[in-house]
Design an enzyme around this catalytic site. Structure first.
Site, PDB file in Angstrom:
ATOM      1  N   ASN A 151       1.020  -1.705   0.122  1.00  0.00           N
ATOM      2  CA  ASN A 151      -0.159  -0.064   0.433  1.00  0.00           C
ATOM      3  C   ASN A 151       0.939   1.284   0.481  1.00  0.00           C
ATOM      4  OD1 ASN A 151       0.732  -1.005   2.484  1.00  0.00           O
ATOM      5  ND2 ASN A 151      -1.139   0.212   3.672  1.00  0.00           N
ATOM      6  N   GLU A 248       4.374  -5.059  12.072  1.00  0.00           N
ATOM      7  CA  GLU A 248       3.593  -3.962  11.453  1.00  0.00           C
ATOM      8  C   GLU A 248       1.881  -3.993  11.007  1.00  0.00           C
ATOM      9  OE1 GLU A 248       3.808  -0.818  12.651  1.00  0.00           O
ATOM     10  OE2 GLU A 248       5.536  -1.380  13.534  1.00  0.00           O
ATOM     11  N   CYS A 282      -3.636   0.820   7.151  1.00  0.00           N
ATOM     12  CA  CYS A 282      -3.547  -0.445   8.177  1.00  0.00           C
ATOM     13  C   CYS A 282      -4.633   0.411   9.156  1.00  0.00           C
ATOM     14  CB  CYS A 282      -2.476  -1.204   8.331  1.00  0.00           C
ATOM     15  SG  CYS A 282      -1.286   0.094   8.472  1.00  0.00           S
ATOM     16  N   GLU A 461       7.616   1.416  14.693  1.00  0.00           N
ATOM     17  CA  GLU A 461       8.463   1.881  14.017  1.00  0.00           C
ATOM     18  C   GLU A 461       8.867   3.645  14.338  1.00  0.00           C
ATOM     19  OE1 GLU A 461       6.892   0.609  10.074  1.00  0.00           O
ATOM     20  OE2 GLU A 461       8.251  -0.307   9.943  1.00  0.00           O
TER      21      GLU A 461
HETATM   22  P1  NAD Z   1       0.700 -10.481   2.935  1.00  0.00           P
HETATM   23  O1  NAD Z   1       0.831 -10.538   4.117  1.00  0.00           O
HETATM   24  O2  NAD Z   1      -0.273 -10.738   1.974  1.00  0.00           O
HETATM   25  O3  NAD Z   1       2.414 -10.107   2.348  1.00  0.00           O
HETATM   26  C1  NAD Z   1       3.477  -8.746   3.120  1.00  0.00           C
HETATM   27  C2  NAD Z   1       4.619  -9.330   2.380  1.00  0.00           C
HETATM   28  O4  NAD Z   1       4.682 -10.947   3.211  1.00  0.00           O
HETATM   29  C3  NAD Z   1       4.408  -9.130   0.842  1.00  0.00           C
HETATM   30  O5  NAD Z   1       6.208  -8.665   0.522  1.00  0.00           O
HETATM   31  C4  NAD Z   1       4.374 -10.447   0.519  1.00  0.00           C
HETATM   32  O6  NAD Z   1       5.237 -10.573  -0.113  1.00  0.00           O
HETATM   33  C5  NAD Z   1       5.468 -10.924   2.013  1.00  0.00           C
HETATM   34  N1  NAD Z   1       4.650 -12.754   2.343  1.00  0.00           N
HETATM   35  C6  NAD Z   1       3.726 -13.322   2.335  1.00  0.00           C
HETATM   36  N2  NAD Z   1       4.034 -14.909   2.250  1.00  0.00           N
HETATM   37  C7  NAD Z   1       5.069 -15.021   3.555  1.00  0.00           C
HETATM   38  C8  NAD Z   1       5.610 -15.588   4.375  1.00  0.00           C
HETATM   39  N3  NAD Z   1       5.105 -16.735   4.654  1.00  0.00           N
HETATM   40  N4  NAD Z   1       7.142 -15.161   4.622  1.00  0.00           N
HETATM   41  C9  NAD Z   1       7.777 -13.837   4.102  1.00  0.00           C
HETATM   42  N5  NAD Z   1       6.598 -12.735   3.778  1.00  0.00           N
HETATM   43  C10 NAD Z   1       5.781 -13.511   3.214  1.00  0.00           C
HETATM   44  O7  NAD Z   1       0.231  -8.601   3.509  1.00  0.00           O
HETATM   45  P2  NAD Z   1      -0.162  -6.442   2.160  1.00  0.00           P
HETATM   46  O8  NAD Z   1      -1.714  -7.699   1.166  1.00  0.00           O
HETATM   47  O9  NAD Z   1       0.703  -6.831   1.229  1.00  0.00           O
HETATM   48  O10 NAD Z   1      -0.732  -5.887   2.542  1.00  0.00           O
HETATM   49  C11 NAD Z   1      -1.874  -5.953   3.291  1.00  0.00           C
HETATM   50  C12 NAD Z   1      -1.865  -6.152   4.638  1.00  0.00           C
HETATM   51  O11 NAD Z   1      -0.443  -5.148   5.450  1.00  0.00           O
HETATM   52  C13 NAD Z   1      -2.622  -5.319   5.541  1.00  0.00           C
HETATM   53  O12 NAD Z   1      -3.214  -5.802   6.756  1.00  0.00           O
HETATM   54  C14 NAD Z   1      -2.523  -3.996   5.833  1.00  0.00           C
HETATM   55  O13 NAD Z   1      -2.927  -3.830   7.580  1.00  0.00           O
HETATM   56  C15 NAD Z   1      -0.485  -4.638   6.235  1.00  0.00           C
HETATM   57  N6  NAD Z   1      -0.546  -3.281   6.892  1.00  0.00           N
HETATM   58  C16 NAD Z   1       0.003  -3.121   7.899  1.00  0.00           C
HETATM   59  C17 NAD Z   1       0.887  -1.486   8.569  1.00  0.00           C
HETATM   60  C18 NAD Z   1       1.415  -1.362   9.575  1.00  0.00           C
HETATM   61  O14 NAD Z   1       1.948  -0.820   9.792  1.00  0.00           O
HETATM   62  N7  NAD Z   1       0.533  -2.014  10.688  1.00  0.00           N
HETATM   63  C19 NAD Z   1       0.998  -0.698   7.158  1.00  0.00           C
HETATM   64  C20 NAD Z   1       0.692  -1.533   5.713  1.00  0.00           C
HETATM   65  C21 NAD Z   1      -0.306  -2.236   6.178  1.00  0.00           C
END
Ligand code: NAD
Length: 487
Positions: A151, A248, A282, A461
């Site tokens: 995002n 996060e 998020c 962070e």
């Molecule tokens: P996601 O969990 O699908 O993927 C995040 C990252 O993890 C990607 O780079 C992906 O390739 C990698 N990944 C996937 N499976 C993995 C594994 N088994 N081991 C290691 N890495 C792996 O999340 P997304 O769809 O990219 O992002 C959306 C989510 O992120 C939402 O839930 C949102 O709330 C959260 N988010 C949180 C924050 C925060 O600061 N708290 C900020 C932005 C987004």
């Protein structure tokens, strides 16, 4: 037309993989492939570790002031290239230009600048213990992995690399496979600024590459941004080599609007906290609890402003303020949640359908959607949707609404709108969330620590404390007199 193919960025330059495997990246607003990226195969993975080891040796030997000076050059380049980088983010994410142009690059640069300034001020302790004394050193961890969500791709890369590099670590960063270009641009900028080769490496791919990072014993820490479920897998894998973790994760954050609130301001906050970045944030306040005395006024203004003021379309058009969701799959997921909301008895106040704007007919758009008549146990009120879907609920009693707001396994953010200063603080102190706003919503300056309570995260962070998460303390005891040996 041929599209560019980006290689992994290792040891200061692009490096070709051996398998030749690539993946395609689409512009969410057009459904067209805009470039391909090489997947980090075993050859790249080994090279990344070797590169980071060398990078760490060179970087950690520099003084904090030297590192700071170089990072500040990177900050200046980020700001000079704001528009070029903002465009990369718009094409990768589908978010509106009017946001990326003033938020994404700027908030990333701010965080690197903040930690570059802070690192030289980090000091150890010294204390006398009798005639002897000890002192402590704040030493970097070594190689840190960053794994990003889609995002805020460039901002996330900056927020993870800023404190890590300022503290003297090397980084291997894996951006989301949906949005891989921003991190590559950052890697080039670090090199241009004078960061030694190997200090910031970018590996590309999906879950398998992430899994390799979390399991690799040469890596000391993983800073992860993504979904709660993925975070649990990352932490379990990191436990195999007892890595430090920062998590996060997702949220389902409440915003409480009391009957003495400035209702228009509260509507502004609710709209920003649900429709900015087309709802893919998020910390979004996707559960809006409105006091019954101002409920009708709130939803009347919310409906009017949502229907009149939101412009969906080609995200590069500066007038557009609602972009496309990240992928077709995600659009379907969000529409599925909307169906579920209807099935479970919520009423659509506005929106609820896919959109096909004339200037971006093939994009993955969803109308800004507001549900009323929501109940706390509905799926749309309990689960993170990560799209432009708001649930509005009614409340009457302060204690009761606090209990309802806290009745979730998530705890990323929360907000309160009221003019009663004592109530504002009394309520916010009881809300179980790491990032809270009073009469405001969404701002996250570099100075302010951010992170989740409960299953929304671990660690923080930004803010001063984050630097501690990228260093380890070495204690050194100094004997000043002869040892009295019993042997
Ligand atoms: P996601 O969990 O699908 O993927 C995040 C990252 O993890 C990607 O780079 C992906 O390739 C990698 N990944 C996937 N499976 C993995 C594994 N088994 N081991 C290691 N890495 C792996 O999340 P997304 O769809 O990219 O992002 C959306 C989510 O992120 C939402 O839930 C949102 O709330 C959260 N988010 C949180 C924050 C925060 O600061 N708290 C900020 C932005 C987004």
């Amino acid at each position: 037309m041929t599209t560019p193919v980006y290689e992994n960025f290792i040891n200061g330059h692009f490096l070709k993989n051996q398998t030749g495997d690539t993946f395609a990246v689409k512009n969410p607003a057009t459904d067209e492939v805009i470039y391909h990226v090489e997947i980090a195969d075993e050859f790249i993975q080994n090279a990344a570790i070797e590169s980071a080891k060398q990078g760490f040796a060179a970087w950690s030997a520099m003084t904090p002031i030297e590192r700071s000076r170089i990072l500040l050059k990177a900050v200046a380049i980020l700001r000079e290239r704001n528009d070029e980088l903002a465009k990369v983010e718009v094409l990768d994410t589908g978010k509106p230009w009017q946001e990326a142009e003033c938020v994404d690059v700027e908030t990333g640069a701010d965080v690197i600048e903040y930690f570059a300034g802070l690192a030289p001020a980090q000091v150890g302790q010294q204390q006398m213990v009798g005639n002897d004394f000890y002192y402590t050193r704040k030493e970097p961890l070594g190689i840190c992995a960053g794994i990003g969500a889609w995002n805020y791709p460039l901002q996330i890369a900056c927020w993870k690399s800023g404190p890590a590099l300022a503290a003297g670590n090397a980084v291997i960063f894996k951006p989301s496979e949906e949005t891989p270009l921003g991190a590559i641009k950052l890697a080039e900028i670090f090199i241009e600024a004078g960061v030694p080769a190997g200090v910031f490496n970018v590996v590309q791919g999906a879950a398998e590459v992430g899994q390799w990072l979390t399991a690799n014993p040469n890596i000391e820490k993983v800073s992860f941004t993504g979904e709660v479920g993925t975070g649990k897998k990352v932490m379990a894998s990191a436990a195999g080599s007892l890595k430090d973790v920062t998590m996060e994760l997702g949220g389902k954050s409440p915003l409480l609007v009391f009957d003495d609130a400035d209702v228009s301001q509260a509507v502004s906050a609710a709209m920003i906290g649900n429709f900015y970045t087309q709802g893919e944030i998020c910390t979004n306040c996707t559960r809006i609890y409105v006091h019954k005395n101002v409920y009708q006024q709130f939803i009347d203004e919310l409906k009017t402003r949502t229907e009149q003021n939101i412009i969906a379309g080609d995200p590069m058009d500066p007038e557009v303020n609602l972009g496309a969701l990240i992928s077709k799959k995600h659009q379907e997921l969000v529409l599925g949640y909307i169906d579920k909301g209807i099935q479970e008895g919520a009423t659509l106040l506005t929106g609820g359908k896919a959109l096909s704007p004339a200037s971006a007919p093939n994009g993955y758009f969803v109308e800004p959607t507001v549900f009323v008549d929501c109940k706390d146990d509905m799926t749309i009120v309990k689960e993170e949707i990560f799209g432009p879907v708001m649930s509005v609920l009614v409340f009457d009693d302060e204690d009761d609404v606090i209990q309802r707001a806290n009745d979730t396994h998530l705890g990323l953010a929360a907000g309160v709108f009221t003019k009663d200063i004592q109530r504002a603080h009394r309520v916010i102190h009881q809300l179980q969330a790491g990032i809270c706003w009073i009469n405001s919503y969404g701002n996250s300056p570099a100075e302010m620590p951010v992170g989740g309570y409960k299953q929304s995260g671990i660690g923080r962070e930004n803010g001063i404390e984050t630097l501690d998460h990228y260093t380890q303390t070495k204690s050194i005891y100094v004997g000043m007199s002869n040892i009295e040996s019993p042997f």
